[in-house]
Design a protein around this motif. Sequence first.
Motif, PDB file in Angstrom:
ATOM      1  N   SER A  89      -3.116 -56.291  38.055  1.00  0.00           N
ATOM      2  CA  SER A  89      -2.927 -56.478  39.493  1.00  0.00           C
ATOM      3  C   SER A  89      -4.255 -56.473  40.240  1.00  0.00           C
ATOM      4  N   ILE A  90      -5.200 -55.606  39.825  1.00  0.00           N
ATOM      5  CA  ILE A  90      -6.456 -55.590  40.574  1.00  0.00           C
ATOM      6  C   ILE A  90      -7.350 -56.779  40.233  1.00  0.00           C
ATOM      7  N   THR A  91      -7.010 -57.481  39.146  1.00  0.00           N
ATOM      8  CA  THR A  91      -7.758 -58.706  38.868  1.00  0.00           C
ATOM      9  C   THR A  91      -7.037 -59.927  39.456  1.00  0.00           C
ATOM     10  N   GLY A  92      -6.127 -59.674  40.399  1.00  0.00           N
ATOM     11  CA  GLY A  92      -5.573 -60.782  41.183  1.00  0.00           C
ATOM     12  C   GLY A  92      -4.254 -61.352  40.709  1.00  0.00           C
ATOM     13  N   HIS A  93      -3.545 -60.631  39.842  1.00  0.00           N
ATOM     14  CA  HIS A  93      -2.259 -61.145  39.374  1.00  0.00           C
ATOM     15  C   HIS A  93      -1.106 -60.456  40.082  1.00  0.00           C
ATOM     16  N   LYS A  94       0.000 -61.169  40.120  1.00  0.00           N
ATOM     17  CA  LYS A  94       1.225 -60.557  40.641  1.00  0.00           C
ATOM     18  C   LYS A  94       1.981 -60.011  39.442  1.00  0.00           C
ATOM     19  N   VAL A  95       2.264 -58.703  39.473  1.00  0.00           N
ATOM     20  CA  VAL A  95       2.933 -58.055  38.341  1.00  0.00           C
ATOM     21  C   VAL A  95       4.300 -57.540  38.794  1.00  0.00           C
ATOM     22  N   LEU A  96       5.347 -57.993  38.124  1.00  0.00           N
ATOM     23  CA  LEU A  96       6.691 -57.504  38.426  1.00  0.00           C
ATOM     24  C   LEU A  96       7.130 -56.608  37.277  1.00  0.00           C
ATOM     25  N   THR A  97       7.652 -55.441  37.607  1.00  0.00           N
ATOM     26  CA  THR A  97       8.085 -54.561  36.524  1.00  0.00           C
ATOM     27  C   THR A  97       9.164 -53.595  36.999  1.00  0.00           C
ATOM     28  N   THR A  98       9.685 -52.806  36.054  1.00  0.00           N
ATOM     29  CA  THR A  98      10.696 -51.801  36.392  1.00  0.00           C
ATOM     30  C   THR A  98      10.231 -50.436  35.917  1.00  0.00           C
ATOM     31  N   ILE A  99      10.812 -49.397  36.470  1.00  0.00           N
ATOM     32  CA  ILE A  99      10.472 -48.034  36.072  1.00  0.00           C
ATOM     33  C   ILE A  99      11.711 -47.170  36.273  1.00  0.00           C
ATOM     34  N   HIS A 100      11.812 -46.119  35.450  1.00  0.00           N
ATOM     35  CA  HIS A 100      12.983 -45.240  35.521  1.00  0.00           C
ATOM     36  C   HIS A 100      12.776 -44.101  36.490  1.00  0.00           C
ATOM     37  N   THR A 101      13.026 -44.305  37.761  1.00  0.00           N
ATOM     38  CA  THR A 101      13.026 -43.182  38.694  1.00  0.00           C
ATOM     39  C   THR A 101      14.180 -43.408  39.652  1.00  0.00           C
ATOM     40  N   PRO A 102      14.791 -42.333  40.179  1.00  0.00           N
ATOM     41  CA  PRO A 102      15.913 -42.542  41.090  1.00  0.00           C
ATOM     42  C   PRO A 102      15.476 -43.153  42.424  1.00  0.00           C
ATOM     43  N   ARG A 103      14.424 -42.588  43.032  1.00  0.00           N
ATOM     44  CA  ARG A 103      14.034 -43.057  44.361  1.00  0.00           C
ATOM     45  C   ARG A 103      12.787 -43.928  44.302  1.00  0.00           C
ATOM     46  N   ALA A 104      12.681 -44.825  45.281  1.00  0.00           N
ATOM     47  CA  ALA A 104      11.550 -45.753  45.317  1.00  0.00           C
ATOM     48  C   ALA A 104      10.214 -45.009  45.414  1.00  0.00           C
ATOM     49  N   SER A 105      10.167 -43.946  46.225  1.00  0.00           N
ATOM     50  CA  SER A 105       8.894 -43.251  46.414  1.00  0.00           C
ATOM     51  C   SER A 105       8.426 -42.540  45.141  1.00  0.00           C
ATOM     52  N   GLN A 106       9.365 -42.250  44.242  1.00  0.00           N
ATOM     53  CA  GLN A 106       8.993 -41.556  43.007  1.00  0.00           C
ATOM     54  C   GLN A 106       8.234 -42.448  42.024  1.00  0.00           C
ATOM     55  N   ILE A 107       8.192 -43.751  42.330  1.00  0.00           N
ATOM     56  CA  ILE A 107       7.426 -44.674  41.485  1.00  0.00           C
ATOM     57  C   ILE A 107       5.963 -44.226  41.418  1.00  0.00           C
ATOM     58  N   ILE A 108       5.425 -43.821  42.567  1.00  0.00           N
ATOM     59  CA  ILE A 108       4.017 -43.405  42.632  1.00  0.00           C
ATOM     60  C   ILE A 108       3.799 -42.152  41.780  1.00  0.00           C
ATOM     61  N   GLU A 109       4.728 -41.196  41.912  1.00  0.00           N
ATOM     62  CA  GLU A 109       4.613 -39.962  41.116  1.00  0.00           C
ATOM     63  C   GLU A 109       4.770 -40.236  39.620  1.00  0.00           C
ATOM     64  N   ARG A 110       5.624 -41.193  39.287  1.00  0.00           N
ATOM     65  CA  ARG A 110       5.819 -41.527  37.872  1.00  0.00           C
ATOM     66  C   ARG A 110       4.530 -42.101  37.275  1.00  0.00           C
ATOM     67  N   PHE A 111       3.862 -42.977  38.010  1.00  0.00           N
ATOM     68  CA  PHE A 111       2.582 -43.509  37.536  1.00  0.00           C
ATOM     69  C   PHE A 111       1.578 -42.373  37.354  1.00  0.00           C
ATOM     70  N   GLU A 112       1.608 -41.414  38.286  1.00  0.00           N
ATOM     71  CA  GLU A 112       0.694 -40.265  38.187  1.00  0.00           C
ATOM     72  C   GLU A 112       0.987 -39.433  36.941  1.00  0.00           C
ATOM     73  N   GLN A 113       2.276 -39.202  36.691  1.00  0.00           N
ATOM     74  CA  GLN A 113       2.655 -38.440  35.493  1.00  0.00           C
ATOM     75  C   GLN A 113       2.167 -39.117  34.222  1.00  0.00           C
ATOM     76  N   LEU A 114       2.147 -40.450  34.257  1.00  0.00           N
ATOM     77  CA  LEU A 114       1.693 -41.192  33.077  1.00  0.00           C
ATOM     78  C   LEU A 114       0.172 -41.141  32.933  1.00  0.00           C
ATOM     79  N   GLY A 115      -0.507 -40.670  33.987  1.00  0.00           N
ATOM     80  CA  GLY A 115      -1.954 -40.490  33.886  1.00  0.00           C
ATOM     81  C   GLY A 115      -2.780 -41.416  34.766  1.00  0.00           C
ATOM     82  N   ILE A 116      -2.151 -42.082  35.718  1.00  0.00           N
ATOM     83  CA  ILE A 116      -2.877 -42.971  36.636  1.00  0.00           C
ATOM     84  C   ILE A 116      -3.211 -42.179  37.911  1.00  0.00           C
ATOM     85  N   GLU A 117      -4.464 -42.239  38.358  1.00  0.00           N
ATOM     86  CA  GLU A 117      -4.834 -41.522  39.580  1.00  0.00           C
ATOM     87  C   GLU A 117      -4.096 -42.102  40.780  1.00  0.00           C
TER      88      GLU A 117
END
Length: 371
Positions: free
Chosen positions: A205-233
């Motif tokens: 995405s930071i190199t200019g691509h559009k990335v569509l994906t899914t993630i297992h979290t109940p709420r939309a805002s938890q997507i950010i926390e899920r990425f953090e749990q996986l180790g992304i700042e």
Amino acid sequence: MEKEAFYYAFRIDGDLSQKIMIPMKLKDRVDAFLLNLMKLPTETRNTAPGISGRFTISYYHRPIDIRYERHQTYRGYHLTLRLLDKSHIKLTLGKGALAFDEETQFALNRVMQIPAGIIVISGPTGSGKSTTLNAILRELNRPEINILTLENPVEDEVPGITHCNLKSAKEFKPMIASFMRSDPDIILMGEVRDLESAELAIEASITGHKVLTTIHTPRASQIIERFEQLGIERWKIAQALKAACAQRLIKTLCPHCKEPATGISSNERKTFFLDDTWATMPHFVAKAGGCGACRNTGYKGRTAILEIIPITPEMADKLAQGQITPYAMERQIAAEGLLPSLRRSALRLIREGKTDLAAISKVIDMTYSDG
Ligand SMILES: [Zn+2]
């Protein structure tokens, strides 16, 4: 005591239906039959605690893909077969279960216009996330755009799109590396489930691509926390994420037997944070025992609802600097009332007589108010 029978049941529209009994003496033959369909070597059959596989059958000339999972249990095996009817999944936005209301469709159209960054749809298993993503891909598909997908398995083949079938998680990294050299405009990643896939989504995405994906979290805002749990700042995901969405499939009332009702009881209003206008609201409820048209369930089919949170540059900054938490952001956007939320869309379906409180409170946590 020796059990004399085992059973199977279909999960239809999210609920298990009636159990159908099979005499226990047939269990080994059923097991062997299914394992043979997947051509599994006999040694893995008896040693592995869990077996996964896939096969295709033809049902009245319709190819049905079946994903197979077998778990060892106390008594024997527990099998889950996921049926994928390829002739049925070619859904387009605006039709059938994806017939969103105007507000949702408008917000989704705007999200689809985002040129680069990550767009995530969250939700539990069976909430129709990949169906919606595939419908979005169909919409974005143009001859001048290079679209690549990385899926496990490929569910919905679209002409003009390059689909890649991942056989294992290990294939992911080399596959996407060779992907990037073919200069894609849009990348669909089946799911972000580990640090590797999360990093690659960010990188693309930071190199200019559009990335569509899914993630297992109940709420939309938890997507950010899920990425953090996986180790992304947090600052990284805040900058790369352009839209956080959540989806649910809601059972719809059977049109043949739904029953009119007036008002929702004060106890239920309190439990589910419904204001006093609901005390006299005319609506419909499922008929107990249903009718012949709905297999006596009172419900027929499902419809998708989508929550959409665009991450504007301003919001991305606030998230990155810790000035707002993801949940506070979700509440703030819900309070503004300008974007579709799961709760609001679900309540609208009740007002329109399409579903009832019992159906929505099963799939959305209504016990807190997001306003
Ligand atoms: Zn009915």
